[in-house]
Write a protein that holds these residues in place. Sequence first.
Motif, PDB file in Angstrom:
ATOM      1  N   VAL A  90      52.718  44.360  28.879  1.00 27.37           N
ATOM      2  CA  VAL A  90      52.930  42.862  29.232  1.00 27.37           C
ATOM      3  C   VAL A  90      52.321  42.451  30.591  1.00 27.37           C
ATOM      4  O   VAL A  90      52.539  42.961  31.585  1.00 27.37           O
ATOM      5  N   VAL A  91      51.557  41.489  30.614  1.00 28.34           N
ATOM      6  CA  VAL A  91      51.123  40.695  31.740  1.00 28.34           C
ATOM      7  C   VAL A  91      51.834  39.311  31.830  1.00 28.34           C
ATOM      8  O   VAL A  91      51.775  38.462  30.848  1.00 28.34           O
ATOM      9  N   LEU A  92      52.520  38.971  33.109  1.00 26.94           N
ATOM     10  CA  LEU A  92      52.983  37.935  33.219  1.00 26.94           C
ATOM     11  C   LEU A  92      51.982  37.010  34.106  1.00 26.94           C
ATOM     12  O   LEU A  92      52.049  37.459  35.397  1.00 26.94           O
ATOM     13  N   CYS A  93      51.412  36.139  33.790  1.00 23.98           N
ATOM     14  CA  CYS A  93      50.538  35.271  34.468  1.00 23.98           C
ATOM     15  C   CYS A  93      51.345  34.023  35.133  1.00 23.98           C
ATOM     16  O   CYS A  93      51.954  33.267  34.442  1.00 23.98           O
ATOM     17  N   GLY A  94      50.673  33.601  36.156  1.00 32.45           N
ATOM     18  CA  GLY A  94      51.132  32.498  36.879  1.00 32.45           C
ATOM     19  C   GLY A  94      50.381  31.231  36.580  1.00 32.45           C
ATOM     20  O   GLY A  94      50.212  30.355  37.264  1.00 32.45           O
ATOM     21  N   LEU A  95      50.007  31.171  35.137  1.00 31.46           N
ATOM     22  CA  LEU A  95      49.324  30.021  34.760  1.00 31.46           C
ATOM     23  C   LEU A  95      50.103  28.666  34.958  1.00 31.46           C
ATOM     24  O   LEU A  95      51.094  28.915  34.678  1.00 31.46           O
ATOM     25  N   SER A  96      49.260  27.724  35.558  1.00 32.83           N
ATOM     26  CA  SER A  96      50.270  26.775  35.894  1.00 32.83           C
ATOM     27  C   SER A  96      49.704  25.347  35.385  1.00 32.83           C
ATOM     28  O   SER A  96      49.982  24.232  35.736  1.00 32.83           O
ATOM     29  N   GLY A  97      48.568  25.393  34.361  1.00 33.67           N
ATOM     30  CA  GLY A  97      47.961  24.070  33.707  1.00 33.67           C
ATOM     31  C   GLY A  97      47.053  23.378  34.909  1.00 33.67           C
ATOM     32  O   GLY A  97      46.567  22.131  34.344  1.00 33.67           O
ATOM     33  N   ASP A  98      46.875  24.093  35.955  1.00 31.89           N
ATOM     34  CA  ASP A  98      45.995  23.438  36.888  1.00 31.89           C
ATOM     35  C   ASP A  98      44.467  23.842  36.785  1.00 31.89           C
ATOM     36  O   ASP A  98      44.117  25.063  36.912  1.00 31.89           O
ATOM     37  N   ASN A  99      43.533  22.896  36.608  1.00 34.29           N
ATOM     38  CA  ASN A  99      42.076  23.340  36.105  1.00 34.29           C
ATOM     39  C   ASN A  99      41.332  24.106  37.429  1.00 34.29           C
ATOM     40  O   ASN A  99      40.449  24.393  37.319  1.00 34.29           O
ATOM     41  N   ARG A 100      41.901  23.872  38.667  1.00 35.41           N
ATOM     42  CA  ARG A 100      41.398  24.218  39.749  1.00 35.41           C
ATOM     43  C   ARG A 100      41.711  25.841  39.955  1.00 35.41           C
ATOM     44  O   ARG A 100      41.145  26.579  40.809  1.00 35.41           O
ATOM     45  N   PHE A 101      42.834  26.299  39.265  1.00 35.28           N
ATOM     46  CA  PHE A 101      43.238  27.825  39.389  1.00 35.28           C
ATOM     47  C   PHE A 101      43.379  28.670  38.176  1.00 35.28           C
ATOM     48  O   PHE A 101      43.403  29.714  38.324  1.00 35.28           O
ATOM     49  N   ASP A 102      43.598  27.909  37.006  1.00 30.73           N
ATOM     50  CA  ASP A 102      43.817  28.818  35.926  1.00 30.73           C
ATOM     51  C   ASP A 102      42.807  29.512  35.603  1.00 30.73           C
ATOM     52  O   ASP A 102      42.825  30.659  34.805  1.00 30.73           O
ATOM     53  N   HIS A 103      41.607  29.273  35.977  1.00 35.69           N
ATOM     54  CA  HIS A 103      40.140  30.371  35.557  1.00 35.69           C
ATOM     55  C   HIS A 103      40.553  31.751  36.522  1.00 35.69           C
ATOM     56  O   HIS A 103      39.923  32.659  36.071  1.00 35.69           O
ATOM     57  N   LEU A 104      41.338  31.590  37.431  1.00 35.59           N
ATOM     58  CA  LEU A 104      41.663  32.997  38.064  1.00 35.59           C
ATOM     59  C   LEU A 104      42.070  34.100  37.215  1.00 35.59           C
ATOM     60  O   LEU A 104      42.050  35.203  37.184  1.00 35.59           O
ATOM     61  N   TYR A 105      42.693  33.647  35.718  1.00 35.83           N
ATOM     62  CA  TYR A 105      43.374  34.471  35.047  1.00 35.83           C
ATOM     63  C   TYR A 105      42.518  34.922  34.047  1.00 35.83           C
ATOM     64  O   TYR A 105      42.774  35.633  32.906  1.00 35.83           O
ATOM     65  N   LYS A 106      41.301  34.426  34.062  1.00 32.70           N
ATOM     66  CA  LYS A 106      40.174  34.587  32.962  1.00 32.70           C
ATOM     67  C   LYS A 106      39.965  36.306  32.643  1.00 32.70           C
ATOM     68  O   LYS A 106      39.902  36.519  31.614  1.00 32.70           O
ATOM     69  N   SER A 107      40.028  36.724  33.885  1.00 31.16           N
ATOM     70  CA  SER A 107      39.715  38.181  33.689  1.00 31.16           C
ATOM     71  C   SER A 107      41.107  39.201  33.008  1.00 31.16           C
ATOM     72  O   SER A 107      40.601  40.055  32.384  1.00 31.16           O
ATOM     73  N   VAL A 108      42.076  38.274  33.038  1.00 29.46           N
ATOM     74  CA  VAL A 108      43.265  38.847  32.391  1.00 29.46           C
ATOM     75  C   VAL A 108      42.951  38.823  30.825  1.00 29.46           C
ATOM     76  O   VAL A 108      42.969  39.705  30.311  1.00 29.46           O
ATOM     77  N   PHE A 109      42.639  37.717  30.482  1.00 33.97           N
ATOM     78  CA  PHE A 109      42.470  37.352  29.018  1.00 33.97           C
ATOM     79  C   PHE A 109      41.230  38.144  28.468  1.00 33.97           C
ATOM     80  O   PHE A 109      41.319  38.592  27.501  1.00 33.97           O
ATOM     81  N   ASP A 110      40.412  38.188  29.585  1.00 32.57           N
ATOM     82  CA  ASP A 110      39.036  38.901  29.032  1.00 32.57           C
ATOM     83  C   ASP A 110      39.262  40.484  28.877  1.00 32.57           C
ATOM     84  O   ASP A 110      38.546  41.093  28.049  1.00 32.57           O
ATOM     85  N   ASN A 111      39.823  40.944  29.746  1.00 37.75           N
ATOM     86  CA  ASN A 111      39.961  42.619  29.828  1.00 37.75           C
ATOM     87  C   ASN A 111      41.142  43.268  29.180  1.00 37.75           C
ATOM     88  O   ASN A 111      40.850  44.442  28.851  1.00 37.75           O
ATOM     89  N   MET A 112      42.187  42.582  29.003  1.00 40.31           N
ATOM     90  CA  MET A 112      43.358  43.219  28.310  1.00 40.31           C
ATOM     91  C   MET A 112      42.945  43.382  26.855  1.00 40.31           C
ATOM     92  O   MET A 112      42.386  42.350  26.300  1.00 40.31           O
ATOM     93  N   THR A 113      43.426  44.598  26.204  1.00 38.11           N
ATOM     94  CA  THR A 113      43.161  44.964  24.957  1.00 38.11           C
ATOM     95  C   THR A 113      44.190  44.291  24.061  1.00 38.11           C
ATOM     96  O   THR A 113      45.172  43.620  24.394  1.00 38.11           O
ATOM     97  N   ALA A 114      44.011  44.586  22.609  1.00 41.96           N
ATOM     98  CA  ALA A 114      45.124  44.060  21.603  1.00 41.96           C
ATOM     99  C   ALA A 114      46.391  44.568  22.097  1.00 41.96           C
ATOM    100  O   ALA A 114      47.230  44.132  21.356  1.00 41.96           O
ATOM    101  N   HIS A 115      46.551  45.775  22.862  1.00 41.20           N
ATOM    102  CA  HIS A 115      47.645  46.359  22.979  1.00 41.20           C
ATOM    103  C   HIS A 115      48.797  45.423  23.976  1.00 41.20           C
ATOM    104  O   HIS A 115      49.778  45.363  23.573  1.00 41.20           O
ATOM    105  N   THR A 116      48.272  44.562  24.639  1.00 39.95           N
ATOM    106  CA  THR A 116      48.959  43.996  25.705  1.00 39.95           C
ATOM    107  C   THR A 116      49.305  42.403  25.292  1.00 39.95           C
ATOM    108  O   THR A 116      48.543  41.609  24.588  1.00 39.95           O
ATOM    109  N   THR A 117      50.575  42.154  25.671  1.00 38.24           N
ATOM    110  CA  THR A 117      50.983  40.941  25.301  1.00 38.24           C
ATOM    111  C   THR A 117      50.778  40.118  26.679  1.00 38.24           C
ATOM    112  O   THR A 117      51.183  40.556  27.821  1.00 38.24           O
ATOM    113  N   ILE A 118      50.274  38.975  26.794  1.00 42.23           N
ATOM    114  CA  ILE A 118      50.009  38.089  27.897  1.00 42.23           C
ATOM    115  C   ILE A 118      50.797  37.018  27.976  1.00 42.23           C
ATOM    116  O   ILE A 118      50.947  36.186  26.850  1.00 42.23           O
TER     117      ILE A 118
END
Lengths: 85, 353
Positions: B260-288
């Motif tokens: 599991v990855v617990l992300c601090g996504l906050s709905g703010d378009n100035r910061f949520d892109h920081l989590y792009k690598s999490v979505f891009d790199n985690m495999t089907a195994h992982t719950t985000i």
Amino acid sequence: MEDLKLTLKQQIIESLNLQGMTPADIDDNAPLFGEGLGLDSIDSLELMVLLERNYGIKIEDAREGRKVLQSVQSMAEYIQENRKI
Amino acid sequence: MKPVYISSAAALSPQHSFDNEELLPDIVSTDTGKLYVIDTDYSKFINPVAIRRMSRILKIGISTGMRAVQLSNHPINGIITGTGRGSMRDMELFLGDMIKLNEEALNPTYFIQSTYNSVNGWLAMQTKCTGYNQTYVHRGHSLEMALLDAQMLLNETEEPQTYLVGGLDEMTEDYFLVKSKKGYWKKDIPNSLQLLKHNDTPGSIGGEGAAFFTLTNQAENAMCKLAAINIIQNPTEDIIKAAIDKTLADNNINIKDVDVVLCGLSGDNRFDHLYKSVFDNMTAHTTIAAFKHLVGEYDTSTGFAMWLATELFKHQQIPEVIIQKKGIHPDIKNILIVNHYILNSASIILLQL
């Protein structure tokens, strides 16, 4: 004097946030610190501020302050003699 | 650094997180843009004579800390907290009185309790802990600094030791107003549960909370292991990706091992892109998963994420309300927390069962 003591008790309850207490629960002559209301040193500072804000009384001598803050009765008597507001 | 262990956890938050057997029951949402802590019966945890002059954040912080102590099997050797804002309400009242009363006849209580280390002091008195006592005030890194300090202290000794570590922050009307002028909050306020879908505009929603943990160097009966804490200044997508890779490599696990990855996504378009690598790199195994739509944005929100992680380990299930992308992992053994705070801070924490 009775009106002053009632007002003073209400001000003490509000100022020190004595939740669940009413003026009737505070005996005129009961000690405010220790056995009576069980107030502490921070409360004594709050009571000094209460006297200054509401009655224009500034107590700068700690020994005098100790005597004044003995009870509601002693506070009311001091206020009656020394109030500026 | 050597890992340390979490032996107990407690959190007061805008959700029903305090002393609940069930994991996140009766989810709370709001349309006001502000998520406030759900009060508990503070008189169970605080000296009745002292409680009458305490502000809300003191009651929240002390009660949460005392609960974590009660839930731990270990006596504590020290207390370390992190807070971005301290006791805002007491400070506002004190400063307000200074102006109103021309700096005369000021209430001492507001002044005494507006200091950042008030909660630490009260916790020390209530637990009779005369050991190490430290408060970190580093905006979005405050709790992470407290955790790092505890980890270093526990690494320095071979003696069995335990530290009470926590983070706390409150939201006041004045704080919300001032920060709205700085663009912290969304102008068109969505329902909090829809926050993460409104990630095309700046701003988030306000939040608050307290979370406390007992950290120890004793593995027996631990809830989980705090394997790594990484603090990142001025994060970018690449820096976050590199830090995740290094954290995992340092702990001899692969990206496919992260359940599991617990992300601090906050709905703010100035910061949520920081989590792009999490979505891009985690495999089907992982719950985000995400959590700020449940508690809002505040300096020490990592504390809620850590508490949530301990609950995920305990229950071995993930509430639908936090899932952003469902994984196929059979159980939950490795949880990565990736969080940021407005402006320039981020952190990565690895927790392992």
